[in-house]
Motif scaffolding. Structure first.
Motif, PDB file in Angstrom:
ATOM      1  N   LYS A   1       0.767  -1.148   0.029  1.00  0.00           N
ATOM      2  CA  LYS A   1       0.135  -0.019  -0.086  1.00  0.00           C
ATOM      3  C   LYS A   1       0.847   1.275   0.052  1.00  0.00           C
ATOM      4  N   THR A   2       1.957   1.490   0.606  1.00  0.00           N
ATOM      5  CA  THR A   2       2.734   2.657   0.884  1.00  0.00           C
ATOM      6  C   THR A   2       3.279   2.710  -0.219  1.00  0.00           C
ATOM      7  N   ILE A   3       3.684   1.793  -0.998  1.00  0.00           N
ATOM      8  CA  ILE A   3       4.612   1.996  -2.408  1.00  0.00           C
ATOM      9  C   ILE A   3       3.716   2.250  -3.378  1.00  0.00           C
ATOM     10  N   ASP A   4       2.399   1.634  -3.587  1.00  0.00           N
ATOM     11  CA  ASP A   4       1.515   1.709  -4.598  1.00  0.00           C
ATOM     12  C   ASP A   4       0.652   3.094  -4.496  1.00  0.00           C
ATOM     13  N   GLY A   5       0.434   3.473  -3.094  1.00  0.00           N
ATOM     14  CA  GLY A   5      -0.341   5.038  -3.075  1.00  0.00           C
ATOM     15  C   GLY A   5       0.478   6.085  -2.891  1.00  0.00           C
ATOM     16  N   LEU A   6       1.592   5.979  -2.235  1.00  0.00           N
ATOM     17  CA  LEU A   6       2.435   7.114  -1.885  1.00  0.00           C
ATOM     18  C   LEU A   6       3.858   7.188  -2.927  1.00  0.00           C
ATOM     19  N   LEU A   7       4.426   6.155  -3.227  1.00  0.00           N
ATOM     20  CA  LEU A   7       5.478   5.943  -4.204  1.00  0.00           C
ATOM     21  C   LEU A   7       5.176   5.192  -5.332  1.00  0.00           C
ATOM     22  N   THR A   8       4.375   5.636  -6.215  1.00  0.00           N
ATOM     23  CA  THR A   8       3.856   4.782  -7.203  1.00  0.00           C
ATOM     24  C   THR A   8       4.912   4.532  -8.162  1.00  0.00           C
ATOM     25  N   SER A  25       9.402   8.676  -5.782  1.00  0.00           N
ATOM     26  CA  SER A  25       9.568   7.964  -6.874  1.00  0.00           C
ATOM     27  C   SER A  25       9.182   9.131  -8.105  1.00  0.00           C
ATOM     28  N   ARG A  26      10.492   9.296  -9.084  1.00  0.00           N
ATOM     29  CA  ARG A  26      10.629  10.257  -9.896  1.00  0.00           C
ATOM     30  C   ARG A  26       9.534  10.215 -10.943  1.00  0.00           C
ATOM     31  N   VAL A  27       8.810   9.187 -11.339  1.00  0.00           N
ATOM     32  CA  VAL A  27       7.768   8.929 -12.423  1.00  0.00           C
ATOM     33  C   VAL A  27       6.233   9.050 -11.801  1.00  0.00           C
ATOM     34  N   MET A  28       6.246   9.032 -10.642  1.00  0.00           N
ATOM     35  CA  MET A  28       4.917   8.872 -10.002  1.00  0.00           C
ATOM     36  C   MET A  28       3.932  10.010 -10.729  1.00  0.00           C
ATOM     37  N   SER A  29       4.135  11.290 -10.813  1.00  0.00           N
ATOM     38  CA  SER A  29       3.503  12.197 -11.023  1.00  0.00           C
ATOM     39  C   SER A  29       2.892  12.213 -12.607  1.00  0.00           C
ATOM     40  N   ASP A  30       3.743  11.378 -13.269  1.00  0.00           N
ATOM     41  CA  ASP A  30       3.310  11.176 -14.716  1.00  0.00           C
ATOM     42  C   ASP A  30       2.532   9.939 -15.117  1.00  0.00           C
ATOM     43  N   ILE A  31       2.178   9.254 -13.993  1.00  0.00           N
ATOM     44  CA  ILE A  31       1.463   7.916 -14.433  1.00  0.00           C
ATOM     45  C   ILE A  31       0.107   7.793 -13.543  1.00  0.00           C
ATOM     46  N   ILE A  32       0.030   8.629 -12.411  1.00  0.00           N
ATOM     47  CA  ILE A  32      -1.256   8.653 -11.738  1.00  0.00           C
ATOM     48  C   ILE A  32      -2.388   9.383 -12.072  1.00  0.00           C
ATOM     49  N   THR A  33      -3.476   9.253 -11.591  1.00  0.00           N
ATOM     50  CA  THR A  33      -4.650  10.292 -11.975  1.00  0.00           C
ATOM     51  C   THR A  33      -4.521  11.548 -11.248  1.00  0.00           C
ATOM     52  N   PRO A  34      -5.053  12.699 -11.460  1.00  0.00           N
ATOM     53  CA  PRO A  34      -5.018  13.911 -10.646  1.00  0.00           C
ATOM     54  C   PRO A  34      -5.425  13.764  -9.166  1.00  0.00           C
ATOM     55  N   GLN A  35      -6.350  12.842  -9.260  1.00  0.00           N
ATOM     56  CA  GLN A  35      -7.282  12.811  -7.838  1.00  0.00           C
ATOM     57  C   GLN A  35      -6.237  11.859  -6.860  1.00  0.00           C
ATOM     58  N   HIS A  36      -5.552  11.051  -7.420  1.00  0.00           N
ATOM     59  CA  HIS A  36      -4.512  10.233  -6.722  1.00  0.00           C
ATOM     60  C   HIS A  36      -3.348  11.008  -6.336  1.00  0.00           C
ATOM     61  N   LYS A  37      -3.002  11.845  -7.067  1.00  0.00           N
ATOM     62  CA  LYS A  37      -1.904  12.830  -7.020  1.00  0.00           C
ATOM     63  C   LYS A  37      -2.145  13.784  -5.872  1.00  0.00           C
ATOM     64  N   LYS A  38      -3.329  14.319  -5.768  1.00  0.00           N
ATOM     65  CA  LYS A  38      -3.729  15.043  -4.888  1.00  0.00           C
ATOM     66  C   LYS A  38      -3.864  14.695  -3.325  1.00  0.00           C
ATOM     67  N   VAL A  59      -7.637   8.081  -0.813  1.00  0.00           N
ATOM     68  CA  VAL A  59      -8.573   9.227  -1.097  1.00  0.00           C
ATOM     69  C   VAL A  59      -9.509   9.769   0.129  1.00  0.00           C
ATOM     70  N   LYS A  60      -9.900   8.372   0.690  1.00  0.00           N
ATOM     71  CA  LYS A  60     -10.878   8.587   1.603  1.00  0.00           C
ATOM     72  C   LYS A  60     -10.339   9.078   3.056  1.00  0.00           C
ATOM     73  N   ILE A  61      -9.002   8.565   3.270  1.00  0.00           N
ATOM     74  CA  ILE A  61      -8.216   9.114   4.605  1.00  0.00           C
ATOM     75  C   ILE A  61      -7.986  10.699   4.471  1.00  0.00           C
ATOM     76  N   THR A  62      -7.656  11.162   3.172  1.00  0.00           N
ATOM     77  CA  THR A  62      -7.192  12.446   3.146  1.00  0.00           C
ATOM     78  C   THR A  62      -8.527  13.568   2.812  1.00  0.00           C
ATOM     79  N   GLY A  63      -9.649  12.598   2.477  1.00  0.00           N
ATOM     80  CA  GLY A  63     -11.030  13.403   2.702  1.00  0.00           C
ATOM     81  C   GLY A  63     -11.035  14.104   1.135  1.00  0.00           C
TER      82      GLY A  63
END
Length: 434
Positions: A146-153, A353-366, A430-434
């Motif tokens: 979870k930590t890698i997939d969610g925060l260090l994709t 993760s240097r490529v994370m922002s390029d591969i995740i959705t805006p909602q996930h990034k936020k 997303v649920k945790i961060t509201g």
């Protein structure tokens, strides 16, 4: 062995009866003369007295003399023993027959499951993927943590480092990644580790399941050359499956032991020691290995995780520093988090993760950015919160972080035997961060 494979192997062998002669031997290097050799040629040394043999590689040439680094110990050999040119370079058998097996760097089985009939020979030293032939990293590579997939994709074809001190839990995290990774082929290289750890890693961390997995092993009691080329051999196996269009997970433990093997070889050949005793060749060797991972246009991908042992938890260690500059991201394991009972102990604030922002959705990034911000606020104000010096209502954002502390720590904690689903991980974040 199939006839086609045997024919290819024989065609690579030099059958000349011409031989050279050993003129000097020390604990790590054999000096010989009398053959016209090139760097990285494989040679066979045969004792004139006992007829015992060993294989080595030409690592330095000086006029008519050449220097051989052996793949095994050289007790019993002496000056005057014969040296035969074995083959040009080092080639290993690769193929689907390796799946589910535990092998040494020569692809010889060490799991007592019988011979391996691989169909193709592949050189262990190859050029990395050329820059303009690399594919864009635009797909998520889920590892089930979870930590890698969610925060260090991680993305398909990305190279990441796992930086940890001894006993922090990198082997457990490696097992979680191998079990949970979304990859049809998995190549695991255990380089320079204790022999006891091999069966333990298979049974405890992998649950005894080696389906679609190849494990290449060179333990700490093997020669420096075996440890060095064990890593290159494992990468060649991964490249075989990548060239067939498959997505491969490559995981290696550890880069530090690999660099130490080259340090032993380099110092024995007279290279000058630099920072922490590492010769220049130790640092130049790292990109030669790491840059072979990645995504190649028109073919598959190799997503690589390299563990780096941080001695004394010192991130300024030369191998750690060089690795961090080559890789596309770093995952830092914290001894402090293990003391708090958070496993895997991934320090999200020191990791990236240097490529994370390029591969995740805006909602996930936020959501990920807000999680990191709230967690940073907690860490910065931890002391004043613990001594009761903070008054609720003074900082609404810190109040929110305090309210969500339990949920955030629960998100970062995961049982080693459980794998998370990427979509559910993002929804929970997303649920945790509201």
């Amino acid at each position: 062995m199939p006839f086609s494979s045997l024919k290819e192997k024989l065609s690579k062998t030099n059958h000349s009866i011409k031989f050279g002669e050993v003129v000097k031997i020390n604990a790590t290097v054999i000096t010989a003369k009398g053959l016209n050799v090139s760097i990285s040629d494989m040679v066979r040394i045969v004792s004139n007295v006992t007829e015992q043999e060993t294989v080595g590689m030409v690592t330095e040439i000086d006029g008519g003399m050449f220097f051989i680094t052996p793949f095994s110990f050289i007790d019993g050999f002496r000056a005057g023993d014969r040296v035969f040119l074995f083959q040009d370079g080092m080639n290993i058998p690769v193929g689907e027959a390796l799946l589910g097996r535990v092998v040494d760097p020569f692809m010889r089985p060490i799991d007592d499951k019988g011979p391996i009939h691989a169909t193709k020979l592949s050189p262990i030293i190859k050029e990395p993927i050329r820059a303009m032939k690399r594919g864009m990293i635009d797909e998520v590579f889920s590892v089930g943590v979870k930590t890698i997939d969610g925060l260090l994709t991680c993305g398909k074809g990305q190279k990441l480092g796992i930086f940890a001190g001894s006993g922090v839990g990198k082997s457990t995290l490696m097992g979680m990644i191998v079990r949970g990774a979304d990859a049809p082929i998995k190549v695991v290289a255990l380089i320079g580790e204790r022999g006891r750890e091999i069966p333990e890693f298979i049974e405890k961390n992998l649950g005894g399941n080696l389906n679609n997995t190849v494990m290449i092993v060179a333990t700490s009691d093997d020669s420096p050359l075996m440890r060095k080329y064990g890593a290159f051999a494992a990468m060649s196996v991964a490249e075989y499956f990548k060239d067939k269009g498959l997505d491969v997970l490559f995981i290696m433990d550890s880069v530090t032991r690999f660099a130490m093997a080259q340090r032993e070889i380099g110092l024995a050949l007279g290279e000058p020691p630099t920072s922490k005793g590492y010769p220049p060749s130790s640092l130049t060797l790292l990109p030669q290995l790491m840059e072979r991972a990645g995504k190649e246009a028109g073919k598959g991908s190799i997503t690589a995780f390299f563990t780096v042992l941080i001695e004394g938890d010192d991130m300024s260690d030369p191998i750690a520093d060089q690795s961090r500059s080559i890789l596309d991201g770093h995952i830092v394991l914290s001894r402090e988090l293990t003391d708090f009972g958070i496993y895997p102990p991934i320090h999200v604030l020191n990791s990236a993760s240097r490529v994370m922002s390029d591969i995740i959705t805006p909602q996930h990034k936020k959501a990920a950015m807000k999680f990191r911000r709230l967690y940073t606020l907690l860490k910065e104000n931890e002391m004043i919160i613990r001594i009761g010096a903070y008054t609720k209502g003074s900082d609404p954002e810190l109040d929110e972080a305090m309210a969500k502390k339990g949920a955030m720590e629960q998100f970062m904690t995961q049982d080693a035997n459980l794998q998370s689903v990427y979509a559910q991980t993002v929804d929970e974040l997303v649920k945790i961060t509201g």
